[in-house]
Design an enzyme around this catalytic site. Sequence first.
Site, PDB file in Angstrom:
ATOM      1  N   ARG A  67       0.295   9.104  -6.957  1.00  0.00           N
ATOM      2  CA  ARG A  67       0.200   7.665  -7.252  1.00  0.00           C
ATOM      3  C   ARG A  67       0.298   7.389  -8.747  1.00  0.00           C
ATOM      4  NH1 ARG A  67      -3.988   5.452  -2.479  1.00  0.00           N
ATOM      5  NH2 ARG A  67      -2.327   5.504  -0.926  1.00  0.00           N
ATOM      6  N   TYR A  79       6.573   3.341  -1.907  1.00  0.00           N
ATOM      7  CA  TYR A  79       6.133   4.690  -1.508  1.00  0.00           C
ATOM      8  C   TYR A  79       4.830   5.118  -2.187  1.00  0.00           C
ATOM      9  CZ  TYR A  79       9.328   6.950  -5.145  1.00  0.00           C
ATOM     10  OH  TYR A  79      10.002   7.364  -6.245  1.00  0.00           O
ATOM     11  N   GLU A  80       4.214   6.136  -1.592  1.00  0.00           N
ATOM     12  CA  GLU A  80       2.857   6.558  -2.000  1.00  0.00           C
ATOM     13  C   GLU A  80       1.844   5.421  -1.871  1.00  0.00           C
ATOM     14  OE1 GLU A  80       2.635   9.578  -2.112  1.00  0.00           O
ATOM     15  OE2 GLU A  80       4.670  10.177  -2.607  1.00  0.00           O
ATOM     16  N   GLY A  81       2.032   4.589  -0.853  1.00  0.00           N
ATOM     17  CA  GLY A  81       1.108   3.470  -0.629  1.00  0.00           C
ATOM     18  C   GLY A  81       1.643   2.213  -1.272  1.00  0.00           C
TER      19      GLY A  81
END
Lengths: 594, 594
Positions: A297, A441-443
Amino acid sequence: MSTYQAPLADMRFALFDVLGAESVFQRLGYAEATRDVLDAVLDEAARFTGTVLAPLNAVGDREGCKLDRDTGAVTTPAGFKQAYAQYVDGGWAGLTSPVEFGGQGMPHAAGVPLKEMIDAANLSWGNFPLLSHGATEALLHYGEAWQQEAFLKPLIEGRWTGTMCLTEPHCGTDLGLLKTRAEPQADGSYAIAGTKIFITAGEHDFTDNIVHLVLARLPDAPAGSKGISLFVVPKRRVDREGNMGEANAVRCGSLEHKMGIHGSATCVMNFDGAQGYLVGQPNKGLMAMFVMMNTARLAVGLQGLGVSDRALQNALRYSRERLQMRALSGPKFPDKPADPIIVHPDVRRMLLTCKALVEGGRLMGYDAALQVDIATHGADTAEREQADALLGFLTPIVKACLTEWGVECTYNALQCFGGHGYIAEHGMEQLARDARITTLYEGTTGIQALDLLGRKVLQMQGAGLKVFLAQVEKFCEEQAGNAAVAEFIGPLREKAAQWQQMTVQVGKRAAANPDEIGAASYDYLMYSGYVVLAYWWARSVAASEASSQPADFKAGKRETARFYYGRILPRTLAHAAAVASGADTLTTLEADAF
Amino acid sequence: MSTYQAPLADMRFALFDVLGAESVFQRLGYAEATRDVLDAVLDEAARFTGTVLAPLNAVGDREGCKLDRDTGAVTTPAGFKQAYAQYVDGGWAGLTSPVEFGGQGMPHAAGVPLKEMIDAANLSWGNFPLLSHGATEALLHYGEAWQQEAFLKPLIEGRWTGTMCLTEPHCGTDLGLLKTRAEPQADGSYAIAGTKIFITAGEHDFTDNIVHLVLARLPDAPAGSKGISLFVVPKRRVDREGNMGEANAVRCGSLEHKMGIHGSATCVMNFDGAQGYLVGQPNKGLMAMFVMMNTARLAVGLQGLGVSDRALQNALRYSRERLQMRALSGPKFPDKPADPIIVHPDVRRMLLTCKALVEGGRLMGYDAALQVDIATHGADTAEREQADALLGFLTPIVKACLTEWGVECTYNALQCFGGHGYIAEHGMEQLARDARITTLYEGTTGIQALDLLGRKVLQMQGAGLKVFLAQVEKFCEEQAGNAAVAEFIGPLREKAAQWQQMTVQVGKRAAANPDEIGAASYDYLMYSGYVVLAYWWARSVAASEASSQPADFKAGKRETARFYYGRILPRTLAHAAAVASGADTLTTLEADAF
């Protein structure tokens, strides 16, 4: 075509003048991380990224990756593989990894400017080594000794790359729904079966082997997210002595056609009874995943930052060259057929928005990286715990804000080009398309917002927020007599106080109705980001005025801070009002009545 | 793939329930524009756009247009040409054009829902007939009788299409710099020579001929924008009797590779002594251009609206289907493995943002179109002048806000899809790429902002603003006793009053320093757009409550208005603060110190 040269002066200013990174590194025991060494690393990283990676950015967009459906092999764009070999030869892969596993043992924060440069130079290419870091983290924390020998060392040396195999077609955010299965085998290994999607660098031609870290369910696993385990599954089988054997039963089934980052291989990975090994405890995979995820993140935040900076550099060049119209206050360059568009206040608004978000964002990103080092190597438990709380608190802010601002900066920079920005040859539209993945992406931003407000603030009783607010107050007190920053201290204190009050109010409402968390989360997150940035801009002015930077540099910091406080920070008013409006404005309407 | 069905219920609500279009049309003398006829037109337009154009949207993106460099011919994507033939056969081309030139004589505002549907269904395809409208306007206003016979009739029938050839490589906004030359010939025609870029529909395979309206300089023309004349230059020569002859010396030199609208042919057009005829007075071309441009600006606003609506429709469908996580307030669909994501407040925030901007924006766009009709056919000079002032004032707001919101809505709609939104097969990323052109062409947002504040507000002493504010006040007075809208009237009045004060203050500052106009323009524009939208949302609730619409529909309007006032309208706080911060925050920094 867009170009990129690492902004070394501002990177050094951020690291050394503002953050005092050299003394922090020395205090944490990184004896070799001296200013001289770090300066040399920065110079060399700038050379590598500017001359090797940056020119491949447009190539990657044009060519994309290609899948051979017969063999499952993926060919990367021309030059990508050779650039990776140079990256490995240059020792970049293990820059911040432990010496005992073949790394160079530099602090995490010392690797962050390199990361930013890679992302700015070539976001797609950067995704191949990026995913190795998450895999490295997971194996460092949870790998058995033989796994570290067999998998970690080649990853750190860059001989192999890694992936994170989490998402499945029916589950992204909600990993509790995942279906991939792991059957125990007689030899202590597991047979992994299932389909994973959106696997970045899942297949490529850079290295002999690829180390997949895969979330899957054991046969007797509890339902939901408490029944997920982590496995290491190499592309080619590896035995417990580290010997590489035959091809494993894992294969790239297809490549996604995407809006951007065409040079990055986004794979559907089919595991068909592939041999894997359990990493960490059974059913504790989600915890291990968060170790990978948090690293990733922060890294994605830096992607937003890097692309923004490249966009700004090119918009600035174009705005100084492009002649169009006269300044409303009279011709500035009467000898030219028209004035360069940088004379127009609205063009300056767009450029200064980028500059404020990029240079302030750089401090947000670098500071979070410093917290990683302090959380690991701080002098005592108290310092480490405090840094850890701060880091946990800052991570969703860094990820979400730097990527949202990445979308905004690439928008503004493209807009400076007018219609030419929409044409591929200028390269600005690629930056906008590439940046667009980072808020997903990655949340997604929404997930970061829930993580911030729901977990990091409310569940953890504001531990990280308190640390941050104490920093702000300490800075304001220290600067009490400093005329250079006096104009910023009042507004900063006011926003910080309002932030505290808002937090208390949301907490009260959330106790009565949990939907208030989701309803407030996005605006709370953005509010937080703008206050954090206000802090860094005030600190930037203080540090710049106290430094020996040239007059132009100091003027740039001062005027950009004024711009930020006058024209960007007021966005907090809108976000605060949205938070105050409560959940009813979102939840009342029936789903069918939209 | 994304889908599209015209939102007939909301279009009818906007036209008939809110705007009372039927009675306006009758009052203006459009006897045939009855509700029955208009309903039939809407139904048929929905069928044509939904079944013929919408399925070609992805095809256009994938295939793009192709140039044969040997012949200069351009081939459009598969199906585009056939769809155009259906469009012409259906009589759509001349729907709102005068009967005397072969049109159907419907009011301008009756064509606007069709335009929105076309843009939503297939923005790229819509650009081919779109440019005919600007050419039609120019020839209607300034063409000689024989030019109207020879060029206007085929344009209105759709047998030929038109273009607007303004931009050159070194000049877009600043047309005063243009270099294309027009040499008078013995037969009264002109030989046009020069290069035009960004010519939408400059070449294609839909029709036998293409009518280029070209800005160029006569040999003795004054420098700058006062020396520009307008010419009609057909692809194949046309004599004064309207006979089509040999190929003219105009040719497509190349097609641009663009971020989106791949199906739209964006041409470099080389004029190599092409035969053309002067339209209107020598050196008065800029005035004629503004006639084309104003039509085009409203049309581009509708493009932003159309794409936004398509994005919303698909995000809504996906958010109802996609199962992920449980509502924080407890499972809403316990029988399913997870709740549909529309239960999550933050997903609702994104959907409601789109809904508020689309449905409110529809009223902004349709109302501006009604002003076109009133300005032309109003009962007396006073009414016509008032409508004209209002239209001039609203045009930059409609163009800029609907397109900026188009970028925002496609962003939010894509974001609802998570990572899947980034993948081409879902079609959401195409919408985001396509929408991105709309804030650039026909004058960037920055140019609209200058037009609004510099010309329409300050130069014209706020004529249009006053008309609009009087409308707002009249509405507020009329609704004084209406409990259904009481909650909106106070905030609306407050914002309107602040708008007036802000205008006065900016005017004072601009008198002292003209850079204050450029410095305030963007934020003034966006502030204006949000207040205009607040007015339409209050009116929507009033009209919906007074109507026989179903309960769900009324709830949708009421709750979306509450959402808008609670969570979007507060953006005005940020814009007002930015305006108040003045020019210094933008103009102080030296261009070299950025």
